[in-house]
Design a protein around this motif. Structure first.
Motif, PDB file in Angstrom:
ATOM      1  N   ALA A 135       0.842  -1.207   0.000  1.00  0.00           N
ATOM      2  CA  ALA A 135       0.000   0.000   0.000  1.00  0.00           C
ATOM      3  C   ALA A 135       0.873   1.252   0.000  1.00  0.00           C
ATOM      4  CB  ALA A 135      -0.927  -0.003   1.212  1.00  0.00           C
ATOM      5  N   LYS A 136       1.936   1.250   0.766  1.00  0.00           N
ATOM      6  CA  LYS A 136       2.842   2.405   0.801  1.00  0.00           C
ATOM      7  C   LYS A 136       3.585   2.543  -0.533  1.00  0.00           C
ATOM      8  CE  LYS A 136       3.323   2.816   5.784  1.00  0.00           C
ATOM      9  NZ  LYS A 136       1.973   2.357   6.006  1.00  0.00           N
ATOM     10  N   ARG A 137       3.963   1.436  -1.119  1.00  0.00           N
ATOM     11  CA  ARG A 137       4.600   1.446  -2.434  1.00  0.00           C
ATOM     12  C   ARG A 137       3.654   2.046  -3.467  1.00  0.00           C
ATOM     13  NH1 ARG A 137       4.271  -4.189  -4.443  1.00  0.00           N
ATOM     14  NH2 ARG A 137       2.193  -3.425  -4.907  1.00  0.00           N
ATOM     15  N   ASP A 138       2.397   1.634  -3.430  1.00  0.00           N
ATOM     16  CA  ASP A 138       1.414   2.140  -4.383  1.00  0.00           C
ATOM     17  C   ASP A 138       1.179   3.636  -4.189  1.00  0.00           C
ATOM     18  OD1 ASP A 138       1.278  -0.486  -5.246  1.00  0.00           O
ATOM     19  OD2 ASP A 138      -0.683  -0.873  -4.348  1.00  0.00           O
ATOM     20  N   ALA A 139       1.167   4.092  -2.928  1.00  0.00           N
ATOM     21  CA  ALA A 139       0.998   5.521  -2.645  1.00  0.00           C
ATOM     22  C   ALA A 139       2.185   6.316  -3.197  1.00  0.00           C
ATOM     23  CB  ALA A 139       0.855   5.757  -1.138  1.00  0.00           C
ATOM     24  N   PHE A 140       3.382   5.763  -3.064  1.00  0.00           N
ATOM     25  CA  PHE A 140       4.571   6.401  -3.631  1.00  0.00           C
ATOM     26  C   PHE A 140       4.438   6.503  -5.150  1.00  0.00           C
ATOM     27  CE2 PHE A 140       8.552   5.268  -5.859  1.00  0.00           C
ATOM     28  CZ  PHE A 140       9.191   6.506  -5.780  1.00  0.00           C
ATOM     29  N   GLN A 141       4.016   5.442  -5.784  1.00  0.00           N
ATOM     30  CA  GLN A 141       3.894   5.454  -7.244  1.00  0.00           C
ATOM     31  C   GLN A 141       2.869   6.491  -7.706  1.00  0.00           C
ATOM     32  OE1 GLN A 141       3.151   1.249  -7.760  1.00  0.00           O
ATOM     33  NE2 GLN A 141       5.332   0.814  -8.049  1.00  0.00           N
ATOM     34  N   LYS A 142       1.771   6.588  -6.995  1.00  0.00           N
ATOM     35  CA  LYS A 142       0.742   7.590  -7.326  1.00  0.00           C
ATOM     36  C   LYS A 142       1.308   9.001  -7.136  1.00  0.00           C
ATOM     37  CE  LYS A 142      -3.991   8.931  -6.252  1.00  0.00           C
ATOM     38  NZ  LYS A 142      -5.179   8.626  -5.432  1.00  0.00           N
ATOM     39  N   ALA A 143       2.022   9.223  -6.034  1.00  0.00           N
ATOM     40  CA  ALA A 143       2.624  10.533  -5.764  1.00  0.00           C
ATOM     41  C   ALA A 143       3.691  10.871  -6.802  1.00  0.00           C
ATOM     42  CB  ALA A 143       3.209  10.569  -4.350  1.00  0.00           C
ATOM     43  N   ALA A 144       4.435   9.881  -7.254  1.00  0.00           N
ATOM     44  CA  ALA A 144       5.461  10.113  -8.281  1.00  0.00           C
ATOM     45  C   ALA A 144       4.815  10.545  -9.597  1.00  0.00           C
ATOM     46  CB  ALA A 144       6.307   8.858  -8.485  1.00  0.00           C
ATOM     47  N   ARG A 145       3.708   9.917  -9.960  1.00  0.00           N
ATOM     48  CA  ARG A 145       2.992  10.306 -11.184  1.00  0.00           C
ATOM     49  C   ARG A 145       2.453  11.730 -11.067  1.00  0.00           C
ATOM     50  NH1 ARG A 145       0.969   5.038 -10.616  1.00  0.00           N
ATOM     51  NH2 ARG A 145      -1.018   5.813  -9.833  1.00  0.00           N
ATOM     52  N   ALA A 146       1.893  12.052  -9.893  1.00  0.00           N
ATOM     53  CA  ALA A 146       1.333  13.390  -9.678  1.00  0.00           C
ATOM     54  C   ALA A 146       2.433  14.451  -9.695  1.00  0.00           C
ATOM     55  CB  ALA A 146       0.571  13.431  -8.357  1.00  0.00           C
ATOM     56  N   PHE A 147       3.568  14.138  -9.104  1.00  0.00           N
ATOM     57  CA  PHE A 147       4.681  15.085  -9.095  1.00  0.00           C
ATOM     58  C   PHE A 147       5.205  15.306 -10.509  1.00  0.00           C
ATOM     59  CE2 PHE A 147       9.360  15.858  -8.443  1.00  0.00           C
ATOM     60  CZ  PHE A 147       9.220  17.205  -8.141  1.00  0.00           C
ATOM     61  N   ASP A 148       5.322  14.257 -11.275  1.00  0.00           N
ATOM     62  CA  ASP A 148       5.784  14.377 -12.657  1.00  0.00           C
ATOM     63  C   ASP A 148       4.822  15.251 -13.463  1.00  0.00           C
ATOM     64  OD1 ASP A 148       7.554  13.746 -14.865  1.00  0.00           O
ATOM     65  OD2 ASP A 148       6.019  12.342 -15.562  1.00  0.00           O
ATOM     66  N   ALA A 149       3.532  15.032 -13.287  1.00  0.00           N
ATOM     67  CA  ALA A 149       2.536  15.843 -14.009  1.00  0.00           C
ATOM     68  C   ALA A 149       2.638  17.313 -13.587  1.00  0.00           C
ATOM     69  CB  ALA A 149       1.132  15.308 -13.747  1.00  0.00           C
ATOM     70  N   ALA A 150       2.802  17.556 -12.300  1.00  0.00           N
ATOM     71  CA  ALA A 150       2.935  18.941 -11.820  1.00  0.00           C
ATOM     72  C   ALA A 150       4.199  19.580 -12.381  1.00  0.00           C
ATOM     73  CB  ALA A 150       2.953  18.969 -10.291  1.00  0.00           C
ATOM     74  N   ALA A 151       5.292  18.828 -12.391  1.00  0.00           N
ATOM     75  CA  ALA A 151       6.557  19.369 -12.916  1.00  0.00           C
ATOM     76  C   ALA A 151       6.421  19.721 -14.392  1.00  0.00           C
ATOM     77  CB  ALA A 151       7.690  18.365 -12.693  1.00  0.00           C
ATOM     78  N   ARG A 152       5.725  18.883 -15.134  1.00  0.00           N
ATOM     79  CA  ARG A 152       5.531  19.163 -16.563  1.00  0.00           C
ATOM     80  C   ARG A 152       4.621  20.360 -16.779  1.00  0.00           C
ATOM     81  NH1 ARG A 152       2.929  14.899 -18.611  1.00  0.00           N
ATOM     82  NH2 ARG A 152       3.038  13.565 -16.805  1.00  0.00           N
ATOM     83  N   SER A 153       3.744  20.656 -15.802  1.00  0.00           N
ATOM     84  CA  SER A 153       2.827  21.794 -15.943  1.00  0.00           C
ATOM     85  C   SER A 153       3.556  23.132 -15.852  1.00  0.00           C
ATOM     86  CB  SER A 153       1.739  21.744 -14.856  1.00  0.00           C
ATOM     87  OG  SER A 153       2.236  22.232 -13.612  1.00  0.00           O
ATOM     88  N   GLY A 154       4.672  23.148 -15.103  1.00  0.00           N
ATOM     89  CA  GLY A 154       5.429  24.382 -14.939  1.00  0.00           C
ATOM     90  C   GLY A 154       4.896  25.304 -13.855  1.00  0.00           C
ATOM     91  N   ASP A 155       3.796  24.939 -13.214  1.00  0.00           N
ATOM     92  CA  ASP A 155       3.210  25.764 -12.159  1.00  0.00           C
ATOM     93  C   ASP A 155       3.943  25.485 -10.846  1.00  0.00           C
ATOM     94  OD1 ASP A 155       1.300  27.451 -10.778  1.00  0.00           O
ATOM     95  OD2 ASP A 155       0.396  25.577 -10.054  1.00  0.00           O
ATOM     96  N   LEU A 156       4.738  26.442 -10.384  1.00  0.00           N
ATOM     97  CA  LEU A 156       5.602  26.255  -9.227  1.00  0.00           C
ATOM     98  C   LEU A 156       4.821  25.912  -7.962  1.00  0.00           C
ATOM     99  CD1 LEU A 156       8.544  26.147  -8.467  1.00  0.00           C
ATOM    100  CD2 LEU A 156       8.475  28.611  -8.032  1.00  0.00           C
ATOM    101  N   THR A 157       3.660  26.493  -7.778  1.00  0.00           N
ATOM    102  CA  THR A 157       2.843  26.186  -6.598  1.00  0.00           C
ATOM    103  C   THR A 157       2.421  24.717  -6.614  1.00  0.00           C
ATOM    104  OG1 THR A 157       2.062  28.473  -6.485  1.00  0.00           O
ATOM    105  CG2 THR A 157       0.763  26.813  -5.312  1.00  0.00           C
ATOM    106  N   SER A 158       1.968  24.234  -7.756  1.00  0.00           N
ATOM    107  CA  SER A 158       1.566  22.828  -7.895  1.00  0.00           C
ATOM    108  C   SER A 158       2.767  21.896  -7.736  1.00  0.00           C
ATOM    109  CB  SER A 158       0.919  22.572  -9.255  1.00  0.00           C
ATOM    110  OG  SER A 158      -0.264  23.307  -9.381  1.00  0.00           O
ATOM    111  N   ILE A 159       3.889  22.303  -8.297  1.00  0.00           N
ATOM    112  CA  ILE A 159       5.108  21.491  -8.205  1.00  0.00           C
ATOM    113  C   ILE A 159       5.500  21.320  -6.738  1.00  0.00           C
ATOM    114  CG2 ILE A 159       7.587  21.439  -8.696  1.00  0.00           C
ATOM    115  CD1 ILE A 159       6.892  22.900 -11.358  1.00  0.00           C
ATOM    116  N   LYS A 160       5.523  22.427  -5.998  1.00  0.00           N
ATOM    117  CA  LYS A 160       5.926  22.355  -4.588  1.00  0.00           C
ATOM    118  C   LYS A 160       4.944  21.507  -3.773  1.00  0.00           C
ATOM    119  CE  LYS A 160       8.802  26.474  -4.343  1.00  0.00           C
ATOM    120  NZ  LYS A 160       9.026  27.762  -3.683  1.00  0.00           N
ATOM    121  N   ALA A 161       3.658  21.644  -4.038  1.00  0.00           N
ATOM    122  CA  ALA A 161       2.661  20.850  -3.317  1.00  0.00           C
ATOM    123  C   ALA A 161       2.832  19.357  -3.618  1.00  0.00           C
ATOM    124  CB  ALA A 161       1.249  21.304  -3.676  1.00  0.00           C
ATOM    125  N   ALA A 162       3.000  19.023  -4.887  1.00  0.00           N
ATOM    126  CA  ALA A 162       3.167  17.615  -5.277  1.00  0.00           C
ATOM    127  C   ALA A 162       4.490  17.052  -4.747  1.00  0.00           C
ATOM    128  CB  ALA A 162       3.087  17.478  -6.792  1.00  0.00           C
TER     129      ALA A 162
END
Length: 182
Positions: A135-162
């Protein structure tokens, strides 16, 4: 031997039920693509089929190198995000590395790759509590996908939150399942 087979059957059945339940609830987790063809499929036990010998040593080495790469990328991103003018290209690169490696974690902890086999920072609790670890591994994988999407968006607020959420997912696992550095 019969007890071992019975326990393995129960774990496999539980995993199948969890997979079916996830399918009915509309679980939004993306399919995991693991580069290792011998990695467990979705109906396998939470940590996959046991391995031994050279395969165990190979996986332990792959795990160590992959976790080092994830850690290095996380450190680079954290440094950038703490600066006054983060280099978003470096952040995107680090986020991409983490997102690329995160699905591979699924195949890095099968039974037979614990501290009883060789040097590792992985605690035995991983294999004693496989459902919680998964479950913790899966949560990490979900967070990694969300962080990657935020980083690609270029929105610094979203990037920092993710990035914060990703860090929390790393800490949640490391606190319980990783040996502390001395």
């Amino acid at each position: 031997m019969r007890l071992l087979l019975a326990a393995a059957s129960i774990v496999l059945l539980a995993a199948c039920r969890e997979q079916a339940a996830g399918d009915r609830t509309g679980n939004d987790a993306a399919p995991v693509n693991v580069s290792n063809a011998s990695a467990p499929g979705p109906a396998a036990a939470p940590l996959g089929a046991p391995v031994a010998g050279e395969e165990a040593k190979r996986l332990m080495h792959e795990r160590h190198e992959g976790m080092e790469d994830i850690g290095d990328a996380m450190k680079l991103v954290s440094r950038e995000l703490k600066g006054e003018a983060p280099d978003l290209a470096k952040v995107r690169d680090g986020a991409g590395t983490i997102a690329r490696l995160a699905p591979q974690v699924t195949g890095w902890f099968p039974p037979g790759t614990g501290p009883d086999v060789g040097k590792t920072e992985a605690k035995p609790e991983i294999w004693n509590k496989p459902e919680d670890f998964a479950a913790k591994r899966d949560a990490f994988q979900k967070a990694a996908r969300a962080f990657d999407a935020a980083a690609r968006s270029g929105d610094l607020t979203s990037i920092k939150a993710a990035h914060g959420e990703l860090g929390k997912s790393c800490k949640a696992c490391h606190d319980l399942y990783r040996e502390k550095d001395e």
